[in-house]
Design a protein around this motif. Structure first.
Motif, PDB file in Angstrom:
ATOM      1  N   LYS A 112     -73.592  33.364  38.323  1.00 43.73           N
ATOM      2  CA  LYS A 112     -72.222  33.884  38.253  1.00 43.73           C
ATOM      3  C   LYS A 112     -71.206  32.743  38.264  1.00 43.73           C
ATOM      4  N   GLN A 113     -71.506  31.673  38.997  1.00 42.37           N
ATOM      5  CA  GLN A 113     -70.590  30.540  39.053  1.00 42.37           C
ATOM      6  C   GLN A 113     -70.469  29.864  37.688  1.00 42.37           C
ATOM      7  N   VAL A 114     -71.574  29.709  36.975  1.00 47.90           N
ATOM      8  CA  VAL A 114     -71.542  29.102  35.642  1.00 47.90           C
ATOM      9  C   VAL A 114     -70.812  30.022  34.670  1.00 47.90           C
TER      10      VAL A 114
ATOM     11  N   GLN B 210     -70.048  19.929  31.079  1.00 49.63           N
ATOM     12  CA  GLN B 210     -69.127  20.149  32.194  1.00 49.63           C
ATOM     13  C   GLN B 210     -69.053  21.632  32.560  1.00 49.63           C
ATOM     14  N   VAL B 211     -69.223  22.500  31.585  1.00 51.61           N
ATOM     15  CA  VAL B 211     -69.188  23.944  31.840  1.00 51.61           C
ATOM     16  C   VAL B 211     -70.542  24.438  32.344  1.00 51.61           C
ATOM     17  N   PHE B 212     -71.592  24.108  31.617  1.00 50.35           N
ATOM     18  CA  PHE B 212     -72.899  24.722  31.877  1.00 50.35           C
ATOM     19  C   PHE B 212     -73.828  23.896  32.753  1.00 50.35           C
ATOM     20  N   GLY B 213     -73.599  22.573  32.832  1.00 52.31           N
ATOM     21  CA  GLY B 213     -74.487  21.725  33.612  1.00 52.31           C
ATOM     22  C   GLY B 213     -75.861  21.621  32.966  1.00 52.31           C
ATOM     23  N   ASP B 214     -76.831  21.186  33.744  1.00 60.55           N
ATOM     24  CA  ASP B 214     -78.200  21.080  33.241  1.00 60.55           C
ATOM     25  C   ASP B 214     -78.756  22.457  32.937  1.00 60.55           C
ATOM     26  N   ASN B 215     -79.460  22.569  31.824  1.00 55.93           N
ATOM     27  CA  ASN B 215     -80.133  23.826  31.510  1.00 55.93           C
ATOM     28  C   ASN B 215     -81.276  23.989  32.510  1.00 55.93           C
ATOM     29  N   PRO B 216     -81.226  25.017  33.350  1.00 54.84           N
ATOM     30  CA  PRO B 216     -82.240  25.146  34.397  1.00 54.84           C
ATOM     31  C   PRO B 216     -83.643  25.430  33.866  1.00 54.84           C
ATOM     32  N   TYR B 217     -83.755  25.746  32.583  1.00 57.08           N
ATOM     33  CA  TYR B 217     -85.056  26.099  32.015  1.00 57.08           C
ATOM     34  C   TYR B 217     -85.737  24.934  31.311  1.00 57.08           C
ATOM     35  N   LEU B 218     -84.998  23.833  31.084  1.00 55.19           N
ATOM     36  CA  LEU B 218     -85.585  22.698  30.371  1.00 55.19           C
ATOM     37  C   LEU B 218     -86.772  22.060  31.090  1.00 55.19           C
ATOM     38  N   PRO B 219     -86.735  21.870  32.401  1.00 56.75           N
ATOM     39  CA  PRO B 219     -87.918  21.275  33.041  1.00 56.75           C
ATOM     40  C   PRO B 219     -89.199  22.077  32.782  1.00 56.75           C
TER      41      PRO B 219
ATOM     42  N   PHE C 276     -75.577  34.146  24.642  1.00 62.42           N
ATOM     43  CA  PHE C 276     -74.632  35.213  24.327  1.00 62.42           C
ATOM     44  C   PHE C 276     -73.521  35.221  25.373  1.00 62.42           C
ATOM     45  N   GLY C 277     -72.261  35.011  24.928  1.00 65.39           N
ATOM     46  CA  GLY C 277     -71.143  34.827  25.839  1.00 65.39           C
ATOM     47  C   GLY C 277     -70.104  35.915  25.849  1.00 65.39           C
ATOM     48  N   ASN C 278     -70.443  37.139  25.420  1.00 65.57           N
ATOM     49  CA  ASN C 278     -69.483  38.258  25.429  1.00 65.57           C
ATOM     50  C   ASN C 278     -69.765  39.205  26.589  1.00 65.57           C
ATOM     51  N   PRO C 279     -68.975  39.151  27.650  1.00 67.56           N
ATOM     52  CA  PRO C 279     -69.163  40.182  28.678  1.00 67.56           C
ATOM     53  C   PRO C 279     -68.714  41.533  28.122  1.00 67.56           C
ATOM     54  N   GLY C 280     -69.399  42.584  28.492  1.00 65.47           N
ATOM     55  CA  GLY C 280     -69.019  43.920  28.038  1.00 65.47           C
ATOM     56  C   GLY C 280     -69.486  44.269  26.637  1.00 65.47           C
ATOM     57  N   TRP C 281     -70.284  43.402  26.006  1.00 67.30           N
ATOM     58  CA  TRP C 281     -70.779  43.697  24.657  1.00 67.30           C
ATOM     59  C   TRP C 281     -71.703  44.904  24.710  1.00 67.30           C
ATOM     60  N   GLN C 282     -71.565  45.796  23.748  1.00 67.89           N
ATOM     61  CA  GLN C 282     -72.433  46.968  23.668  1.00 67.89           C
ATOM     62  C   GLN C 282     -73.456  46.737  22.558  1.00 67.89           C
ATOM     63  N   THR C 283     -74.719  46.970  22.851  1.00 71.63           N
ATOM     64  CA  THR C 283     -75.768  46.658  21.884  1.00 71.63           C
ATOM     65  C   THR C 283     -75.631  47.445  20.589  1.00 71.63           C
ATOM     66  N   ASP C 284     -74.963  48.619  20.608  1.00 69.10           N
ATOM     67  CA  ASP C 284     -74.811  49.357  19.353  1.00 69.10           C
ATOM     68  C   ASP C 284     -73.793  48.689  18.416  1.00 69.10           C
ATOM     69  N   TRP C 285     -73.106  47.644  18.886  1.00 69.81           N
ATOM     70  CA  TRP C 285     -72.235  46.857  18.009  1.00 69.81           C
ATOM     71  C   TRP C 285     -73.040  45.824  17.226  1.00 69.81           C
ATOM     72  N   GLN C 286     -74.318  45.752  17.505  1.00 70.62           N
ATOM     73  CA  GLN C 286     -75.273  44.844  16.875  1.00 70.62           C
ATOM     74  C   GLN C 286     -74.915  43.386  17.195  1.00 70.62           C
ATOM     75  N   GLY C 287     -75.029  42.469  16.227  1.00 73.03           N
ATOM     76  CA  GLY C 287     -74.743  41.064  16.503  1.00 73.03           C
ATOM     77  C   GLY C 287     -75.864  40.346  17.223  1.00 73.03           C
ATOM     78  N   GLY C 288     -77.082  40.881  17.102  1.00 68.97           N
ATOM     79  CA  GLY C 288     -78.233  40.250  17.734  1.00 68.97           C
ATOM     80  C   GLY C 288     -78.722  39.044  16.947  1.00 68.97           C
ATOM     81  N   PHE C 289     -79.947  38.661  17.194  1.00 68.16           N
ATOM     82  CA  PHE C 289     -80.497  37.428  16.649  1.00 68.16           C
ATOM     83  C   PHE C 289     -81.936  37.672  16.203  1.00 68.16           C
ATOM     84  N   TYR C 290     -82.245  37.298  14.962  1.00 64.82           N
ATOM     85  CA  TYR C 290     -83.598  37.432  14.419  1.00 64.82           C
ATOM     86  C   TYR C 290     -84.253  36.066  14.360  1.00 64.82           C
ATOM     87  N   LEU C 291     -85.541  36.022  14.682  1.00 61.09           N
ATOM     88  CA  LEU C 291     -86.320  34.793  14.591  1.00 61.09           C
ATOM     89  C   LEU C 291     -87.571  35.058  13.781  1.00 61.09           C
ATOM     90  N   GLY C 292     -87.944  34.071  12.970  1.00 64.64           N
ATOM     91  CA  GLY C 292     -89.118  34.176  12.112  1.00 64.64           C
ATOM     92  C   GLY C 292     -88.732  34.644  10.726  1.00 64.64           C
TER      93      GLY C 292
END
Length: 169
Positions: free
Chosen positions: A14-16, A56-65, A114-130
């Motif tokens: 929440k702080q980030v 400065q905003v996000f700091g170290d990615n906690p998942y990289l290690p 994804f940086g939109n608080p309150g986004w509704q999934t029926d608005w789409q805007g997702g991400f495809y891979l492959g």
């Protein structure tokens, strides 16, 4: 396509997220660029933010290690090559691509948040891979996707005319 993909929901504290909101509202520099897509619709993105600004905003990615341990890489925030805040509306389309040729042996990593608080999934805007859209990740606030830069990816078009899709890449 045989590449690992991590999808992490509720990825950042929440702080980030609060630092992101403050940065977005106060300090973001929108250098907007656009190109024509294959169907003659404009693709728009916002850039001009440096890796250091985003650090400065996000700091170290906690998942990289854990990623580095699992995949034998040594990525750190110092390896940031480019950083964009992408803003898409229902008028924008995005042609899928790889960030590098899939035969490039040099490791590279993409993170998308994804940086939109309150986004509704029926608005789409997702991400495809492959290449055959094998994996679909819906646009859900505070979800992070991590994948190798050789992996083909594309953005799903936003369906809601009064909304915009906001991601940090």
């Amino acid at each position: 396509d045989g590449h690992p993909v991590w999808v992490i929901k509720n990825a950042l504290s929440k702080q980030v997220c609060k630092k992101w909101f403050e940065f977005y509202q106060r300090d973001i520099s929108f250098c907007v660029g656009s190109t024509e897509s294959d169907d003659n619709r404009q693709v728009t993105w916002c850039s001009g933010n440096t890796g250091e600004q985003m650090y400065q905003v996000f700091g170290d990615n906690p998942y990289l290690p854990d990623w580095n341990t699992e995949h034998g890489t040594e990525f750190t925030h110092q390896h940031i090559h480019r950083c964009h805040v992408n803003l898409f509306t229902d008028q924008n389309t995005f042609v899928g691509h790889r960030d590098v040729n899939k035969s490039v042996p040099k490791p590279g990593l993409v993170t998308l948040w994804f940086g939109n608080p309150g986004w509704q999934t029926d608005w789409q805007g997702g991400f495809y891979l492959g290449e055959s859209d094998e994996l679909y990740v819906p646009n859900e606030f505070n979800t992070q996707i991590i994948f190798p830069h050789q992996l083909w990816h594309r953005i799903e078009q936003v369906s809601e005319p009064d909304q915009f899709r906001l991601t940090v890449y």
